[in-house]
Design an enzyme around this catalytic site. Structure first.
Site, PDB file in Angstrom:
ATOM      1  N   ARG A 255       6.102 -13.752   8.946  1.00  0.00           N
ATOM      2  CA  ARG A 255       6.693 -12.449   8.705  1.00  0.00           C
ATOM      3  C   ARG A 255       8.084 -12.389   9.321  1.00  0.00           C
ATOM      4  NH1 ARG A 255       2.862  -8.231  11.461  1.00  0.00           N
ATOM      5  NH2 ARG A 255       4.428  -6.831  10.619  1.00  0.00           N
TER       6      ARG A 255
ATOM      7  N   LYS B 212       4.681   0.175  11.551  1.00  0.00           N
ATOM      8  CA  LYS B 212       4.583   1.442  10.836  1.00  0.00           C
ATOM      9  C   LYS B 212       4.240   2.583  11.795  1.00  0.00           C
ATOM     10  CE  LYS B 212       2.818   1.238   6.806  1.00  0.00           C
ATOM     11  NZ  LYS B 212       1.863   1.083   5.676  1.00  0.00           N
TER      12      LYS B 212
ATOM     13  N   GLU C 140       0.867  -1.178   0.000  1.00  0.00           N
ATOM     14  CA  GLU C 140       0.000   0.000   0.000  1.00  0.00           C
ATOM     15  C   GLU C 140       0.905   1.229   0.000  1.00  0.00           C
ATOM     16  OE1 GLU C 140      -3.496  -0.315   2.785  1.00  0.00           O
ATOM     17  OE2 GLU C 140      -2.366  -2.077   3.455  1.00  0.00           O
TER      18      GLU C 140
END
Length: 621
Positions: free
Chosen positions: A327, A337, A100
């Site tokens: 991950r 983030k 994104e």
């Protein structure tokens, strides 16, 4: 010799076997608790490094026609792809990397980049570079440009396959119309607060919305009004009609369209008044682009039933398969983030490309080679087991890459003057040193040697401890590539600080000849030295899991106050002044460094990439 190579191979094979056995036992132990995170400790980190070294030795021997084939890290996705190709399920592999565009990429994203593009290359397939741009308020062209630069830096090329989810907005809308007409979607007029209440919890079932049984005609009319911008933001959403009693919260009639009348989309401007939700747009984009294997991290595992539901109820030419892998989690840093934004906005770092940040642009500015990141990701393998990796493993991969790549120079960061009183005034001798001690094909470099030199202040001790073999009063050392010198006099200032050493040299000892001494130190000729600023970067946090040791969980309390030390007026070999921004080198006996983008003629700036040895080993115990 042949017997020695055979012996080395035997030792390497035994080491590797032990590491694999230990990893197998650990995996078996963790299998029942797949969601419980484990930590790759210092001990495990050393075992991991041993495994990598052993595998490298075996690989080298195999290349020479000796010994067994190397053991590759586990990778269950590779096995799935091979099986799909073998049975003819797919004739070509198509993957995608779909960030994104609402932030900068970090090292965690590098794992997904390397996996998706890596499989595309390995199986001669295709990989799309796609932006999932469905949330216009948080998306900026700045992030798009930065992401593209990062992926290119890692060495991957999407060729003509640069796409955006917004390329398919018209198709998404058509699919939504189909879902409404077939009774699989409805317009809900509950407020956001009411929707949360009706949704239920992890332990209680949800409740059907009073608008769930709206007629197809009514939902269609309302959805078209939403699309024309005739309804207020938040006044209605389009929801799928699945199962409000499902134990999976993602299946409780998820919203797939919301109203954003005034949003300015980076690609489409203000054309659209309604925007698709990520889960809906993502699966359809995969299908429209012919993705065969939709590879994502395990936090999307609970979203897979919704992914498959959409494919079951919307007509598409292809059917991708979602596969999840663990991950990348690293100790001694943060990859959230939200936390990274906090570090930037509160001024704890200078920006997203601060060389202490785990962002790819930060690692690039620090001087980390992209090959080191790929090597690190590959060494970890691909599995579903969640774990936390010690940062030292990443640093080891950086050292391995730089050890081969980086030319050597001498640099004195905290200079102390050394005058050779036995050397003729004005006389300069050009000594020779290897550009790289392990790569003779790179040749040699010329190093000026004069009467007045600079040495590292830490290489002199007036009252040295035991086993200190560097410079001391009355002691002898060898100057790297140069002569053996003896300290005859120590000069101090009015405060009693040492400011100069006066020494004599031993003729005939240049280049390692003549007298043998235990201590060897580096140096730079003062009159020929290039001067510059050196930034000594270290880990940004002083705790392996920032915030975990505090009741409030505040990760900022674990910021390392010594993560950056700036040294000015450092002295380097004159050759260093000719290197351009981004050039990497090893400062002998000190560490690996690169020329920063701020560097310019007369104002050189160097960043420390990594130390020669792990200085955090004791802290980690």
């Amino acid at each position: 010799t042949q017997p020695m190579r055979a012996q080395r191979l035997c030792i390497a094979a035994l080491m590797l076997k032990a590491c694999v056995l230990r990893a197998t036992k650990l995996q078996a132990k963790l299998a029942p608790q797949a969601l419980a995170p484990c930590v790759l400790s210092r001990r495990a980190a050393r075992a991991h490094t041993t495994k990598m070294t052993a595998a490298k030795m075996i690989s080298e021997t195999t290349a020479a026609g000796e010994g067994p084939a190397p053991v590759a890290p586990a990778n269950f996705i590779r096995n799935i792809i091979k099986q799909d190709l073998t049975v003819g399920k797919h004739s070509e592999i198509v993957t995608r990397f779909p960030p994104e565009p609402n932030g900068y990429l970090h090292i965690g994203h590098a794992k997904s980049i390397c996996i998706n593009f890596g499989f595309g290359e390995e199986f001669s397939g295709r990989t799309f570079m796609r932006f999932d741009d469905t949330n216009p308020e948080k998306e900026e062209q700045e992030y798009v440009d930065a992401i593209l630069e990062d992926v290119k830096w890692l060495g991957f090329d999407w060729q003509e396959r640069l796409t955006y989810a917004s390329d398919y907005f018209d198709k998404f809308y058509e699919c939504a119309i189909q879902l409404i007409n077939e009774g699989h979607a409805y317009v809900d007029s509950l407020s956001p607060v009411q929707m949360r209440e009706y949704r239920g919890t992890l332990t209680t079932k949800g409740t059907d919305s009073p608008y769930r049984n709206r007629t197809v005609a009514e939902s269609m009319a309302l959805f078209e009004a939403m699309a024309r911008g005739e309804m207020e933001d938040g006044s209605a959403v389009l929801r799928l009609k699945i199962d409000m009693a499902s134990p999976n919260m993602n299946m409780r009639d998820p919203a797939i369209y919301r109203i954003k009348r005034d949003a300015e989309h980076p690609q489409l401007g203000n054309k659209w008044k309604v925007y698709p939700m990520y889960d809906y747009a993502h699966v359809l984009t995969d299908a429209f682009e012919g993705i065969t294997h939709s590879l994502c991290t395990t936090e999307f595992e609970a979203h897979r039933p919704l992914y498959d539901w959409v494919l079951d109820h919307v007509s598409t030419a292809s059917r991708p398969r979602q596969i999840e892998f663990s991950r990348l989690n690293l100790q001694w840093t943060v990859l959230s983030k939200r936390k990274l934004i906090t570090l930037v906005r509160e001024g704890h770092v200078s920006g997203w490309d601060d060389a202490r940040m785990p962002t790819l642009c930060g690692l690039r500015r620090r001087g980390v080679p992209p090959e080191a990141i790929s090597k690190f990701v590959q060494s970890l393998g691909v599995s579903k087991a969640e774990g936390t990796i010690d940062y030292s493993i990443f640093e080891d991969c950086i050292r391995q890459s730089l050890d081969y790549e980086a030319p050597r120079v001498m640099a004195v960061l905290k200079p102390l003057r050394l005058v050779i009183t036995s050397w003729e005034e004005g006389h300069v001798e050009m000594l020779e040193g290897a550009v790289h001690p392990k790569r003779p094909e790179l040749g040699t470099r010329k190093i000026p040697f004069s009467r007045t030199l600079l040495i590292e202040r830490s290489d002199f001790e007036e009252e040295p401890p035991k086993k200190f073999f560097r410079m001391r009063p009355g002691g002898e050392v060898r100057l790297r590539f140069g002569y053996v010198v003896k300290c005859n006099e120590v000069v101090k200032d009015d405060e009693g600080d040492v400011v100069e050493l006066r020494c004599s040299h031993e003729p005939g000892t240049a280049g390692g000849q003549g007298k043998k001494v235990k201590g060897i130190i580096h140096w730079v000729s003062e009159e020929h030295a290039a001067r510059g600023t050196v930034r000594l970067y270290d880990r940004l946090f002083k705790a392996p899991q920032p915030g975990a040791g505090h009741e409030d969980g505040d990760f900022r309390r674990d910021l390392n106050p010594n993560s950056l030390e700036v040294l000015s007026d450092c002295a380097l070999e004159p050759e260093a002044a000719t290197l351009g921004a981004g050039a990497r080198m090893q400062f002998e006996r000190t560490g690996y460094f690169c020329v920063d983008q701020d560097s310019k003629a007369g104002e050189l700036v160097f960043n420390r990439i990594v130390t020669l040895r792990d200085g955090w080993a004791k802290v980690s115990k």
